[in-house]
Design an enzyme around this catalytic site. Structure first.
Site, PDB file in Angstrom:
ATOM      1  CE  LYS A   1      -3.407   6.236   0.252  1.00  0.00           C
ATOM      2  NZ  LYS A   1      -4.743   6.068   0.844  1.00  0.00           N
TER       3      LYS A   1
ATOM      4  CG  ASP B   1     -12.689   1.554   0.842  1.00  0.00           C
ATOM      5  OD1 ASP B   1     -13.390   0.514   0.866  1.00  0.00           O
ATOM      6  OD2 ASP B   1     -11.537   1.579   0.381  1.00  0.00           O
TER       7      ASP B   1
ATOM      8  CD  GLU C   1       1.889  -2.337  -3.477  1.00  0.00           C
ATOM      9  OE1 GLU C   1       2.641  -3.156  -2.903  1.00  0.00           O
ATOM     10  OE2 GLU C   1       2.034  -1.965  -4.646  1.00  0.00           O
ATOM     11  N   GLY C   2      -2.241  -0.646  -1.446  1.00  0.00           N
ATOM     12  CA  GLY C   2      -3.604  -0.848  -1.908  1.00  0.00           C
ATOM     13  C   GLY C   2      -3.736  -0.336  -3.319  1.00  0.00           C
ATOM     14  CB  ALA C   3      -6.738   0.144  -5.390  1.00  0.00           C
ATOM     15  CB  ALA C   4      -5.361   4.725  -3.542  1.00  0.00           C
ATOM     16  N   GLY C   5      -2.322   3.403  -3.603  1.00  0.00           N
ATOM     17  CA  GLY C   5      -0.936   3.768  -3.380  1.00  0.00           C
ATOM     18  C   GLY C   5      -0.200   2.819  -2.451  1.00  0.00           C
ATOM     19  CB  VAL C   6       3.228   2.159  -1.867  1.00  0.00           C
ATOM     20  CG1 VAL C   6       4.034   1.181  -1.028  1.00  0.00           C
ATOM     21  CG2 VAL C   6       3.048   1.636  -3.274  1.00  0.00           C
ATOM     22  CB  VAL C   7       1.046   3.087   3.441  1.00  0.00           C
ATOM     23  CG1 VAL C   7       1.258   3.845   4.739  1.00  0.00           C
ATOM     24  CG2 VAL C   7      -0.268   3.516   2.789  1.00  0.00           C
TER      25      VAL C   7
HETATM   26  N1  LIG Z   1      -1.188   5.958   9.435  1.00  0.00           N
HETATM   27  C1  LIG Z   1      -0.823   4.682   9.279  1.00  0.00           C
HETATM   28  N2  LIG Z   1      -0.092   4.053  10.212  1.00  0.00           N
HETATM   29  C2  LIG Z   1       0.273   2.747  10.055  1.00  0.00           C
HETATM   30  N3  LIG Z   1      -0.060   1.987   8.977  1.00  0.00           N
HETATM   31  C3  LIG Z   1      -0.790   2.565   8.006  1.00  0.00           C
HETATM   32  C4  LIG Z   1      -1.210   3.937   8.106  1.00  0.00           C
HETATM   33  N4  LIG Z   1      -1.941   4.236   7.015  1.00  0.00           N
HETATM   34  C5  LIG Z   1      -1.982   3.112   6.273  1.00  0.00           C
HETATM   35  N5  LIG Z   1      -1.289   2.103   6.849  1.00  0.00           N
HETATM   36  C6  LIG Z   1      -1.123   0.728   6.321  1.00  0.00           C
HETATM   37  O1  LIG Z   1      -1.128   0.746   4.909  1.00  0.00           O
HETATM   38  C7  LIG Z   1      -2.255   0.006   4.401  1.00  0.00           C
HETATM   39  C8  LIG Z   1      -2.747   0.657   3.134  1.00  0.00           C
HETATM   40  O2  LIG Z   1      -3.134   2.008   3.427  1.00  0.00           O
HETATM   41  P1  LIG Z   1      -4.344   2.726   2.679  1.00  0.00           P
HETATM   42  O3  LIG Z   1      -5.576   1.902   2.936  1.00  0.00           O
HETATM   43  O4  LIG Z   1      -4.382   4.158   3.047  1.00  0.00           O
HETATM   44  O5  LIG Z   1      -3.894   2.558   1.138  1.00  0.00           O
HETATM   45  P2  LIG Z   1      -4.799   2.346  -0.140  1.00  0.00           P
HETATM   46  O6  LIG Z   1      -3.865   2.245  -1.307  1.00  0.00           O
HETATM   47  O7  LIG Z   1      -5.802   3.426  -0.224  1.00  0.00           O
HETATM   48  O8  LIG Z   1      -5.496   0.956   0.162  1.00  0.00           O
HETATM   49  P3  LIG Z   1      -6.866   0.310  -0.407  1.00  0.00           P
HETATM   50  O9  LIG Z   1      -6.776   0.279  -1.870  1.00  0.00           O
HETATM   51  O10 LIG Z   1      -6.855  -1.076   0.212  1.00  0.00           O
HETATM   52  O11 LIG Z   1      -8.006   1.126   0.118  1.00  0.00           O
HETATM   53  C9  LIG Z   1      -3.253  -0.046   5.555  1.00  0.00           C
HETATM   54  O12 LIG Z   1      -4.117  -1.166   5.483  1.00  0.00           O
HETATM   55  C10 LIG Z   1      -2.307  -0.150   6.756  1.00  0.00           C
HETATM   56  O13 LIG Z   1      -1.855  -1.472   6.922  1.00  0.00           O
END
Ligand SMILES: Nc1ncnc2c1ncn2[C@@H]1O[C@H](COP(=O)(O)OP(=O)(O)OP(=O)(O)O)[C@@H](O)[C@H]1O
Length: 324
Positions: free
Chosen positions: A33, A132, A12-18
Site C-alpha cells: 500500500k 472503518d 484504491e481508496g482515499a488513503a492510498g493505492v494498493v
Molecule cells: N492485503 C491485501 N491483499 C489483497 N488485497 C488488498 C490487501 N489490502 C488491500 N487490498 C485491496 O485494496 C483495496 C484498498 O485497500 P485499503 O482499504 O487498505 O486502502 P484505502 O486507501 O485505505 O481505502 P479506503 O479509502 O476505501 O478505506 C481493498 O479494498 C482491497 O481490495
C-alpha cells in the site's frame, strides 16, 4: 522498498493505492500500500504511517487480521507491505449478485461472522478500534476465510486521557448512531455496530442502511431498529446533535425482525444485539461470540479459532521487528 517488484493494482481508496507485489528476495507475493501524500505534509504522512503500522503490529498473528510484513518511507511516499490475501468481501458479494447466487446462507453468515467477531474481539482486547469496518475492508482468502484490513483510521483507545476522538469516522453506511450524532467519546461499539451492518448485508445481499446523507442515514437507522431509548442513554445529552428533531420524532418499534424472517431466533439475537442503538446495550464482539448462535453450533473452523485463542494468550508479548 526496492526489495519489492510492483505488479498490478489491487485497489484504491482515499488513503492510498494498493498493489500486488513480489518480494525480490523470496519470490513471495505480497500486497503493498502506497499512502497518498496529497494534502498531507511530511510530518502528517509519517504520523499516519506510524499509527497504521502501530495498530497492525499490535494485531499481528491473528488469523482474521491482515498481517503486516514491512513498512517504510522514501523521500515522498510511505509504504506498507502486507500479506496478500485476495479480493474484498465487497467484491465477492458483488460477484455473487452478478452471478445470481444471492445472499449467504445463515450457516455461511455464521461462519464468516465468527471470524470477523473473533478478529474484532482480539483487536478490541488490545485497545485497538478499527473505525472503518465495511465489506471493502474485509478480505477473502483462497479458502473463503476473512481477514480485516485497512487499519488506516484505526487508533488505540485512550481511556485515561479522556481526549476526544474524531467524530467523522467510519464510512457512512456502517456508521453507528452515536457517531452520526457527533459523539467524540465513543468506544469499540462503533466497530460492533459496523459488524452488525455487515452481518445484515451477508444475509440480505444488500446494504442495510444505504443512507445518502448523514441525517438520511440516522433516519434510516431509527426507522429500522427504533431509537432503542437512545434519548435515555446517560451520555445522550452530551451528544452534539442531541437536539436534532430526528431524535425527538416518535418512531415505530424495530422492523428488523420483519426484514429477516428466515433468520433463526439465535441468529436474530446476535444481529439485534450488534445493532442496538444505545452503545451501552450493544453486544461487544467478545459477548457476541458467547451467544448461543455461536456456542450451540459446531464450528468447522476449530483449528482457525484455536489459532485465535493462542493469539489472545500472546497479547502483551513483544511483536517481531519489521524489516524494511
Ligand atoms: N492485503 C491485501 N491483499 C489483497 N488485497 C488488498 C490487501 N489490502 C488491500 N487490498 C485491496 O485494496 C483495496 C484498498 O485497500 P485499503 O482499504 O487498505 O486502502 P484505502 O486507501 O485505505 O481505502 P479506503 O479509502 O476505501 O478505506 C481493498 O479494498 C482491497 O481490495
Amino acid at each position: 522498498m526496492e526489495n519489492y517488484e510492483r505488479l498490478e493494482k489491487l485497489g484504491e481508496g482515499a488513503a492510498g493505492v494498493v498493489y500486488k507485489a513480489r518480494d525480490r528476495r523470496t519470490g513471495a507475493i505480497v500486497a503493498m500500500k502506497r499512502l497518498r501524500p496529497a494534502g498531507r505534509d511530511d510530518g502528517q504522512l509519517s504520523e499516519d504511517l506510524g499509527r497504521e503500522v502501530g495498530c497492525l503490529m499490535a494485531c499481528r498473528g491473528h488469523p482474521s487480521l491482515v498481517e503486516i510484513r514491512a513498512a517504510g518511507r522514501d523521500a515522498s511516499n510511505a509504504f506498507l507491505v502486507m500479506e496478500y490475501v485476495g479480493p474484498s468481501l465487497a467484491q465477492v458479494m458483488r460477484e455473487r449478485a452478478g452471478l445470481g447466487r444471492g445472499p449467504f446462507t445463515e450457516a455461511d453468515a455464521r461462519r464468516l461472522m465468527r471470524q470477523l467477531l473473533d478478529g474484532a474481539a482480539a483487536m478490541h482486547g488490545l485497545g485497538v478500534m478499527h473505525r472503518d469496518l465495511k465489506p471493502d475492508n474485509v478480505l477473502v482468502d483462497a479458502h473463503g476465510n476473512l481477514k480485516i484490513c485497512d487499519f488506516g483510521l484505526s487508533r488505540f483507545a485512550a481511556p485515561t486521557t479522556g481526549a476526544p476522538y474524531t467524530a467523522s469516522m467510519v464510512t457512512r453506511w456502517y456508521r453507528a448512531p452515536e457517531l452520526l450524532l457527533g459523539s467524540r467519546e465513543y468506544d469499540a461499539g462503533v466497530d460492533t455496530w459496523a459488524l452488525g451492518c455487515i452481518m445484515a448485508e451477508l444475509l440480505a445481499g444488500a446494504p442495510l442502511f444505504p443512507g445518502r446523507t448523514e441525517m438520511d442515514q440516522l433516519n434510516r437507522v431509527f426507522d429500522t431498529v427504533g431509537t432503542g431509548d437512545m434519548t435515555d442513554w446517560p451520555a445522550f445529552v452530551r451528544l452534539p446533535r442531541a437536539g436534532s428533531p430526528l431524535c425527538q420524532r416518535k418512531r415505530p418499534p424495530s422492523r428488523l425482525r420483519e426484514m429477516f424472517p428466515a433468520l433463526s431466533a439465535a441468529g436474530f439475537d446476535v444481529l439485534s444485539g450488534l445493532l442496538a442503538c444505545r452503545p451501552d446495550r450493544r453486544l461487544t464482539a467478545a459477548d457476541a461470540l458467547r451467544r448461543p448462535w455461536f456456542t450451540d453450533a459446531e464450528s468447522p473452523d476449530q483449528a482457525r479459532n484455536a489459532c485465535g485463542a493462542r493469539f489472545s494468550e500472546r497479547v502483551g508479548g513483544v511483536a517481531d521487528a519489521i524489516v524494511v
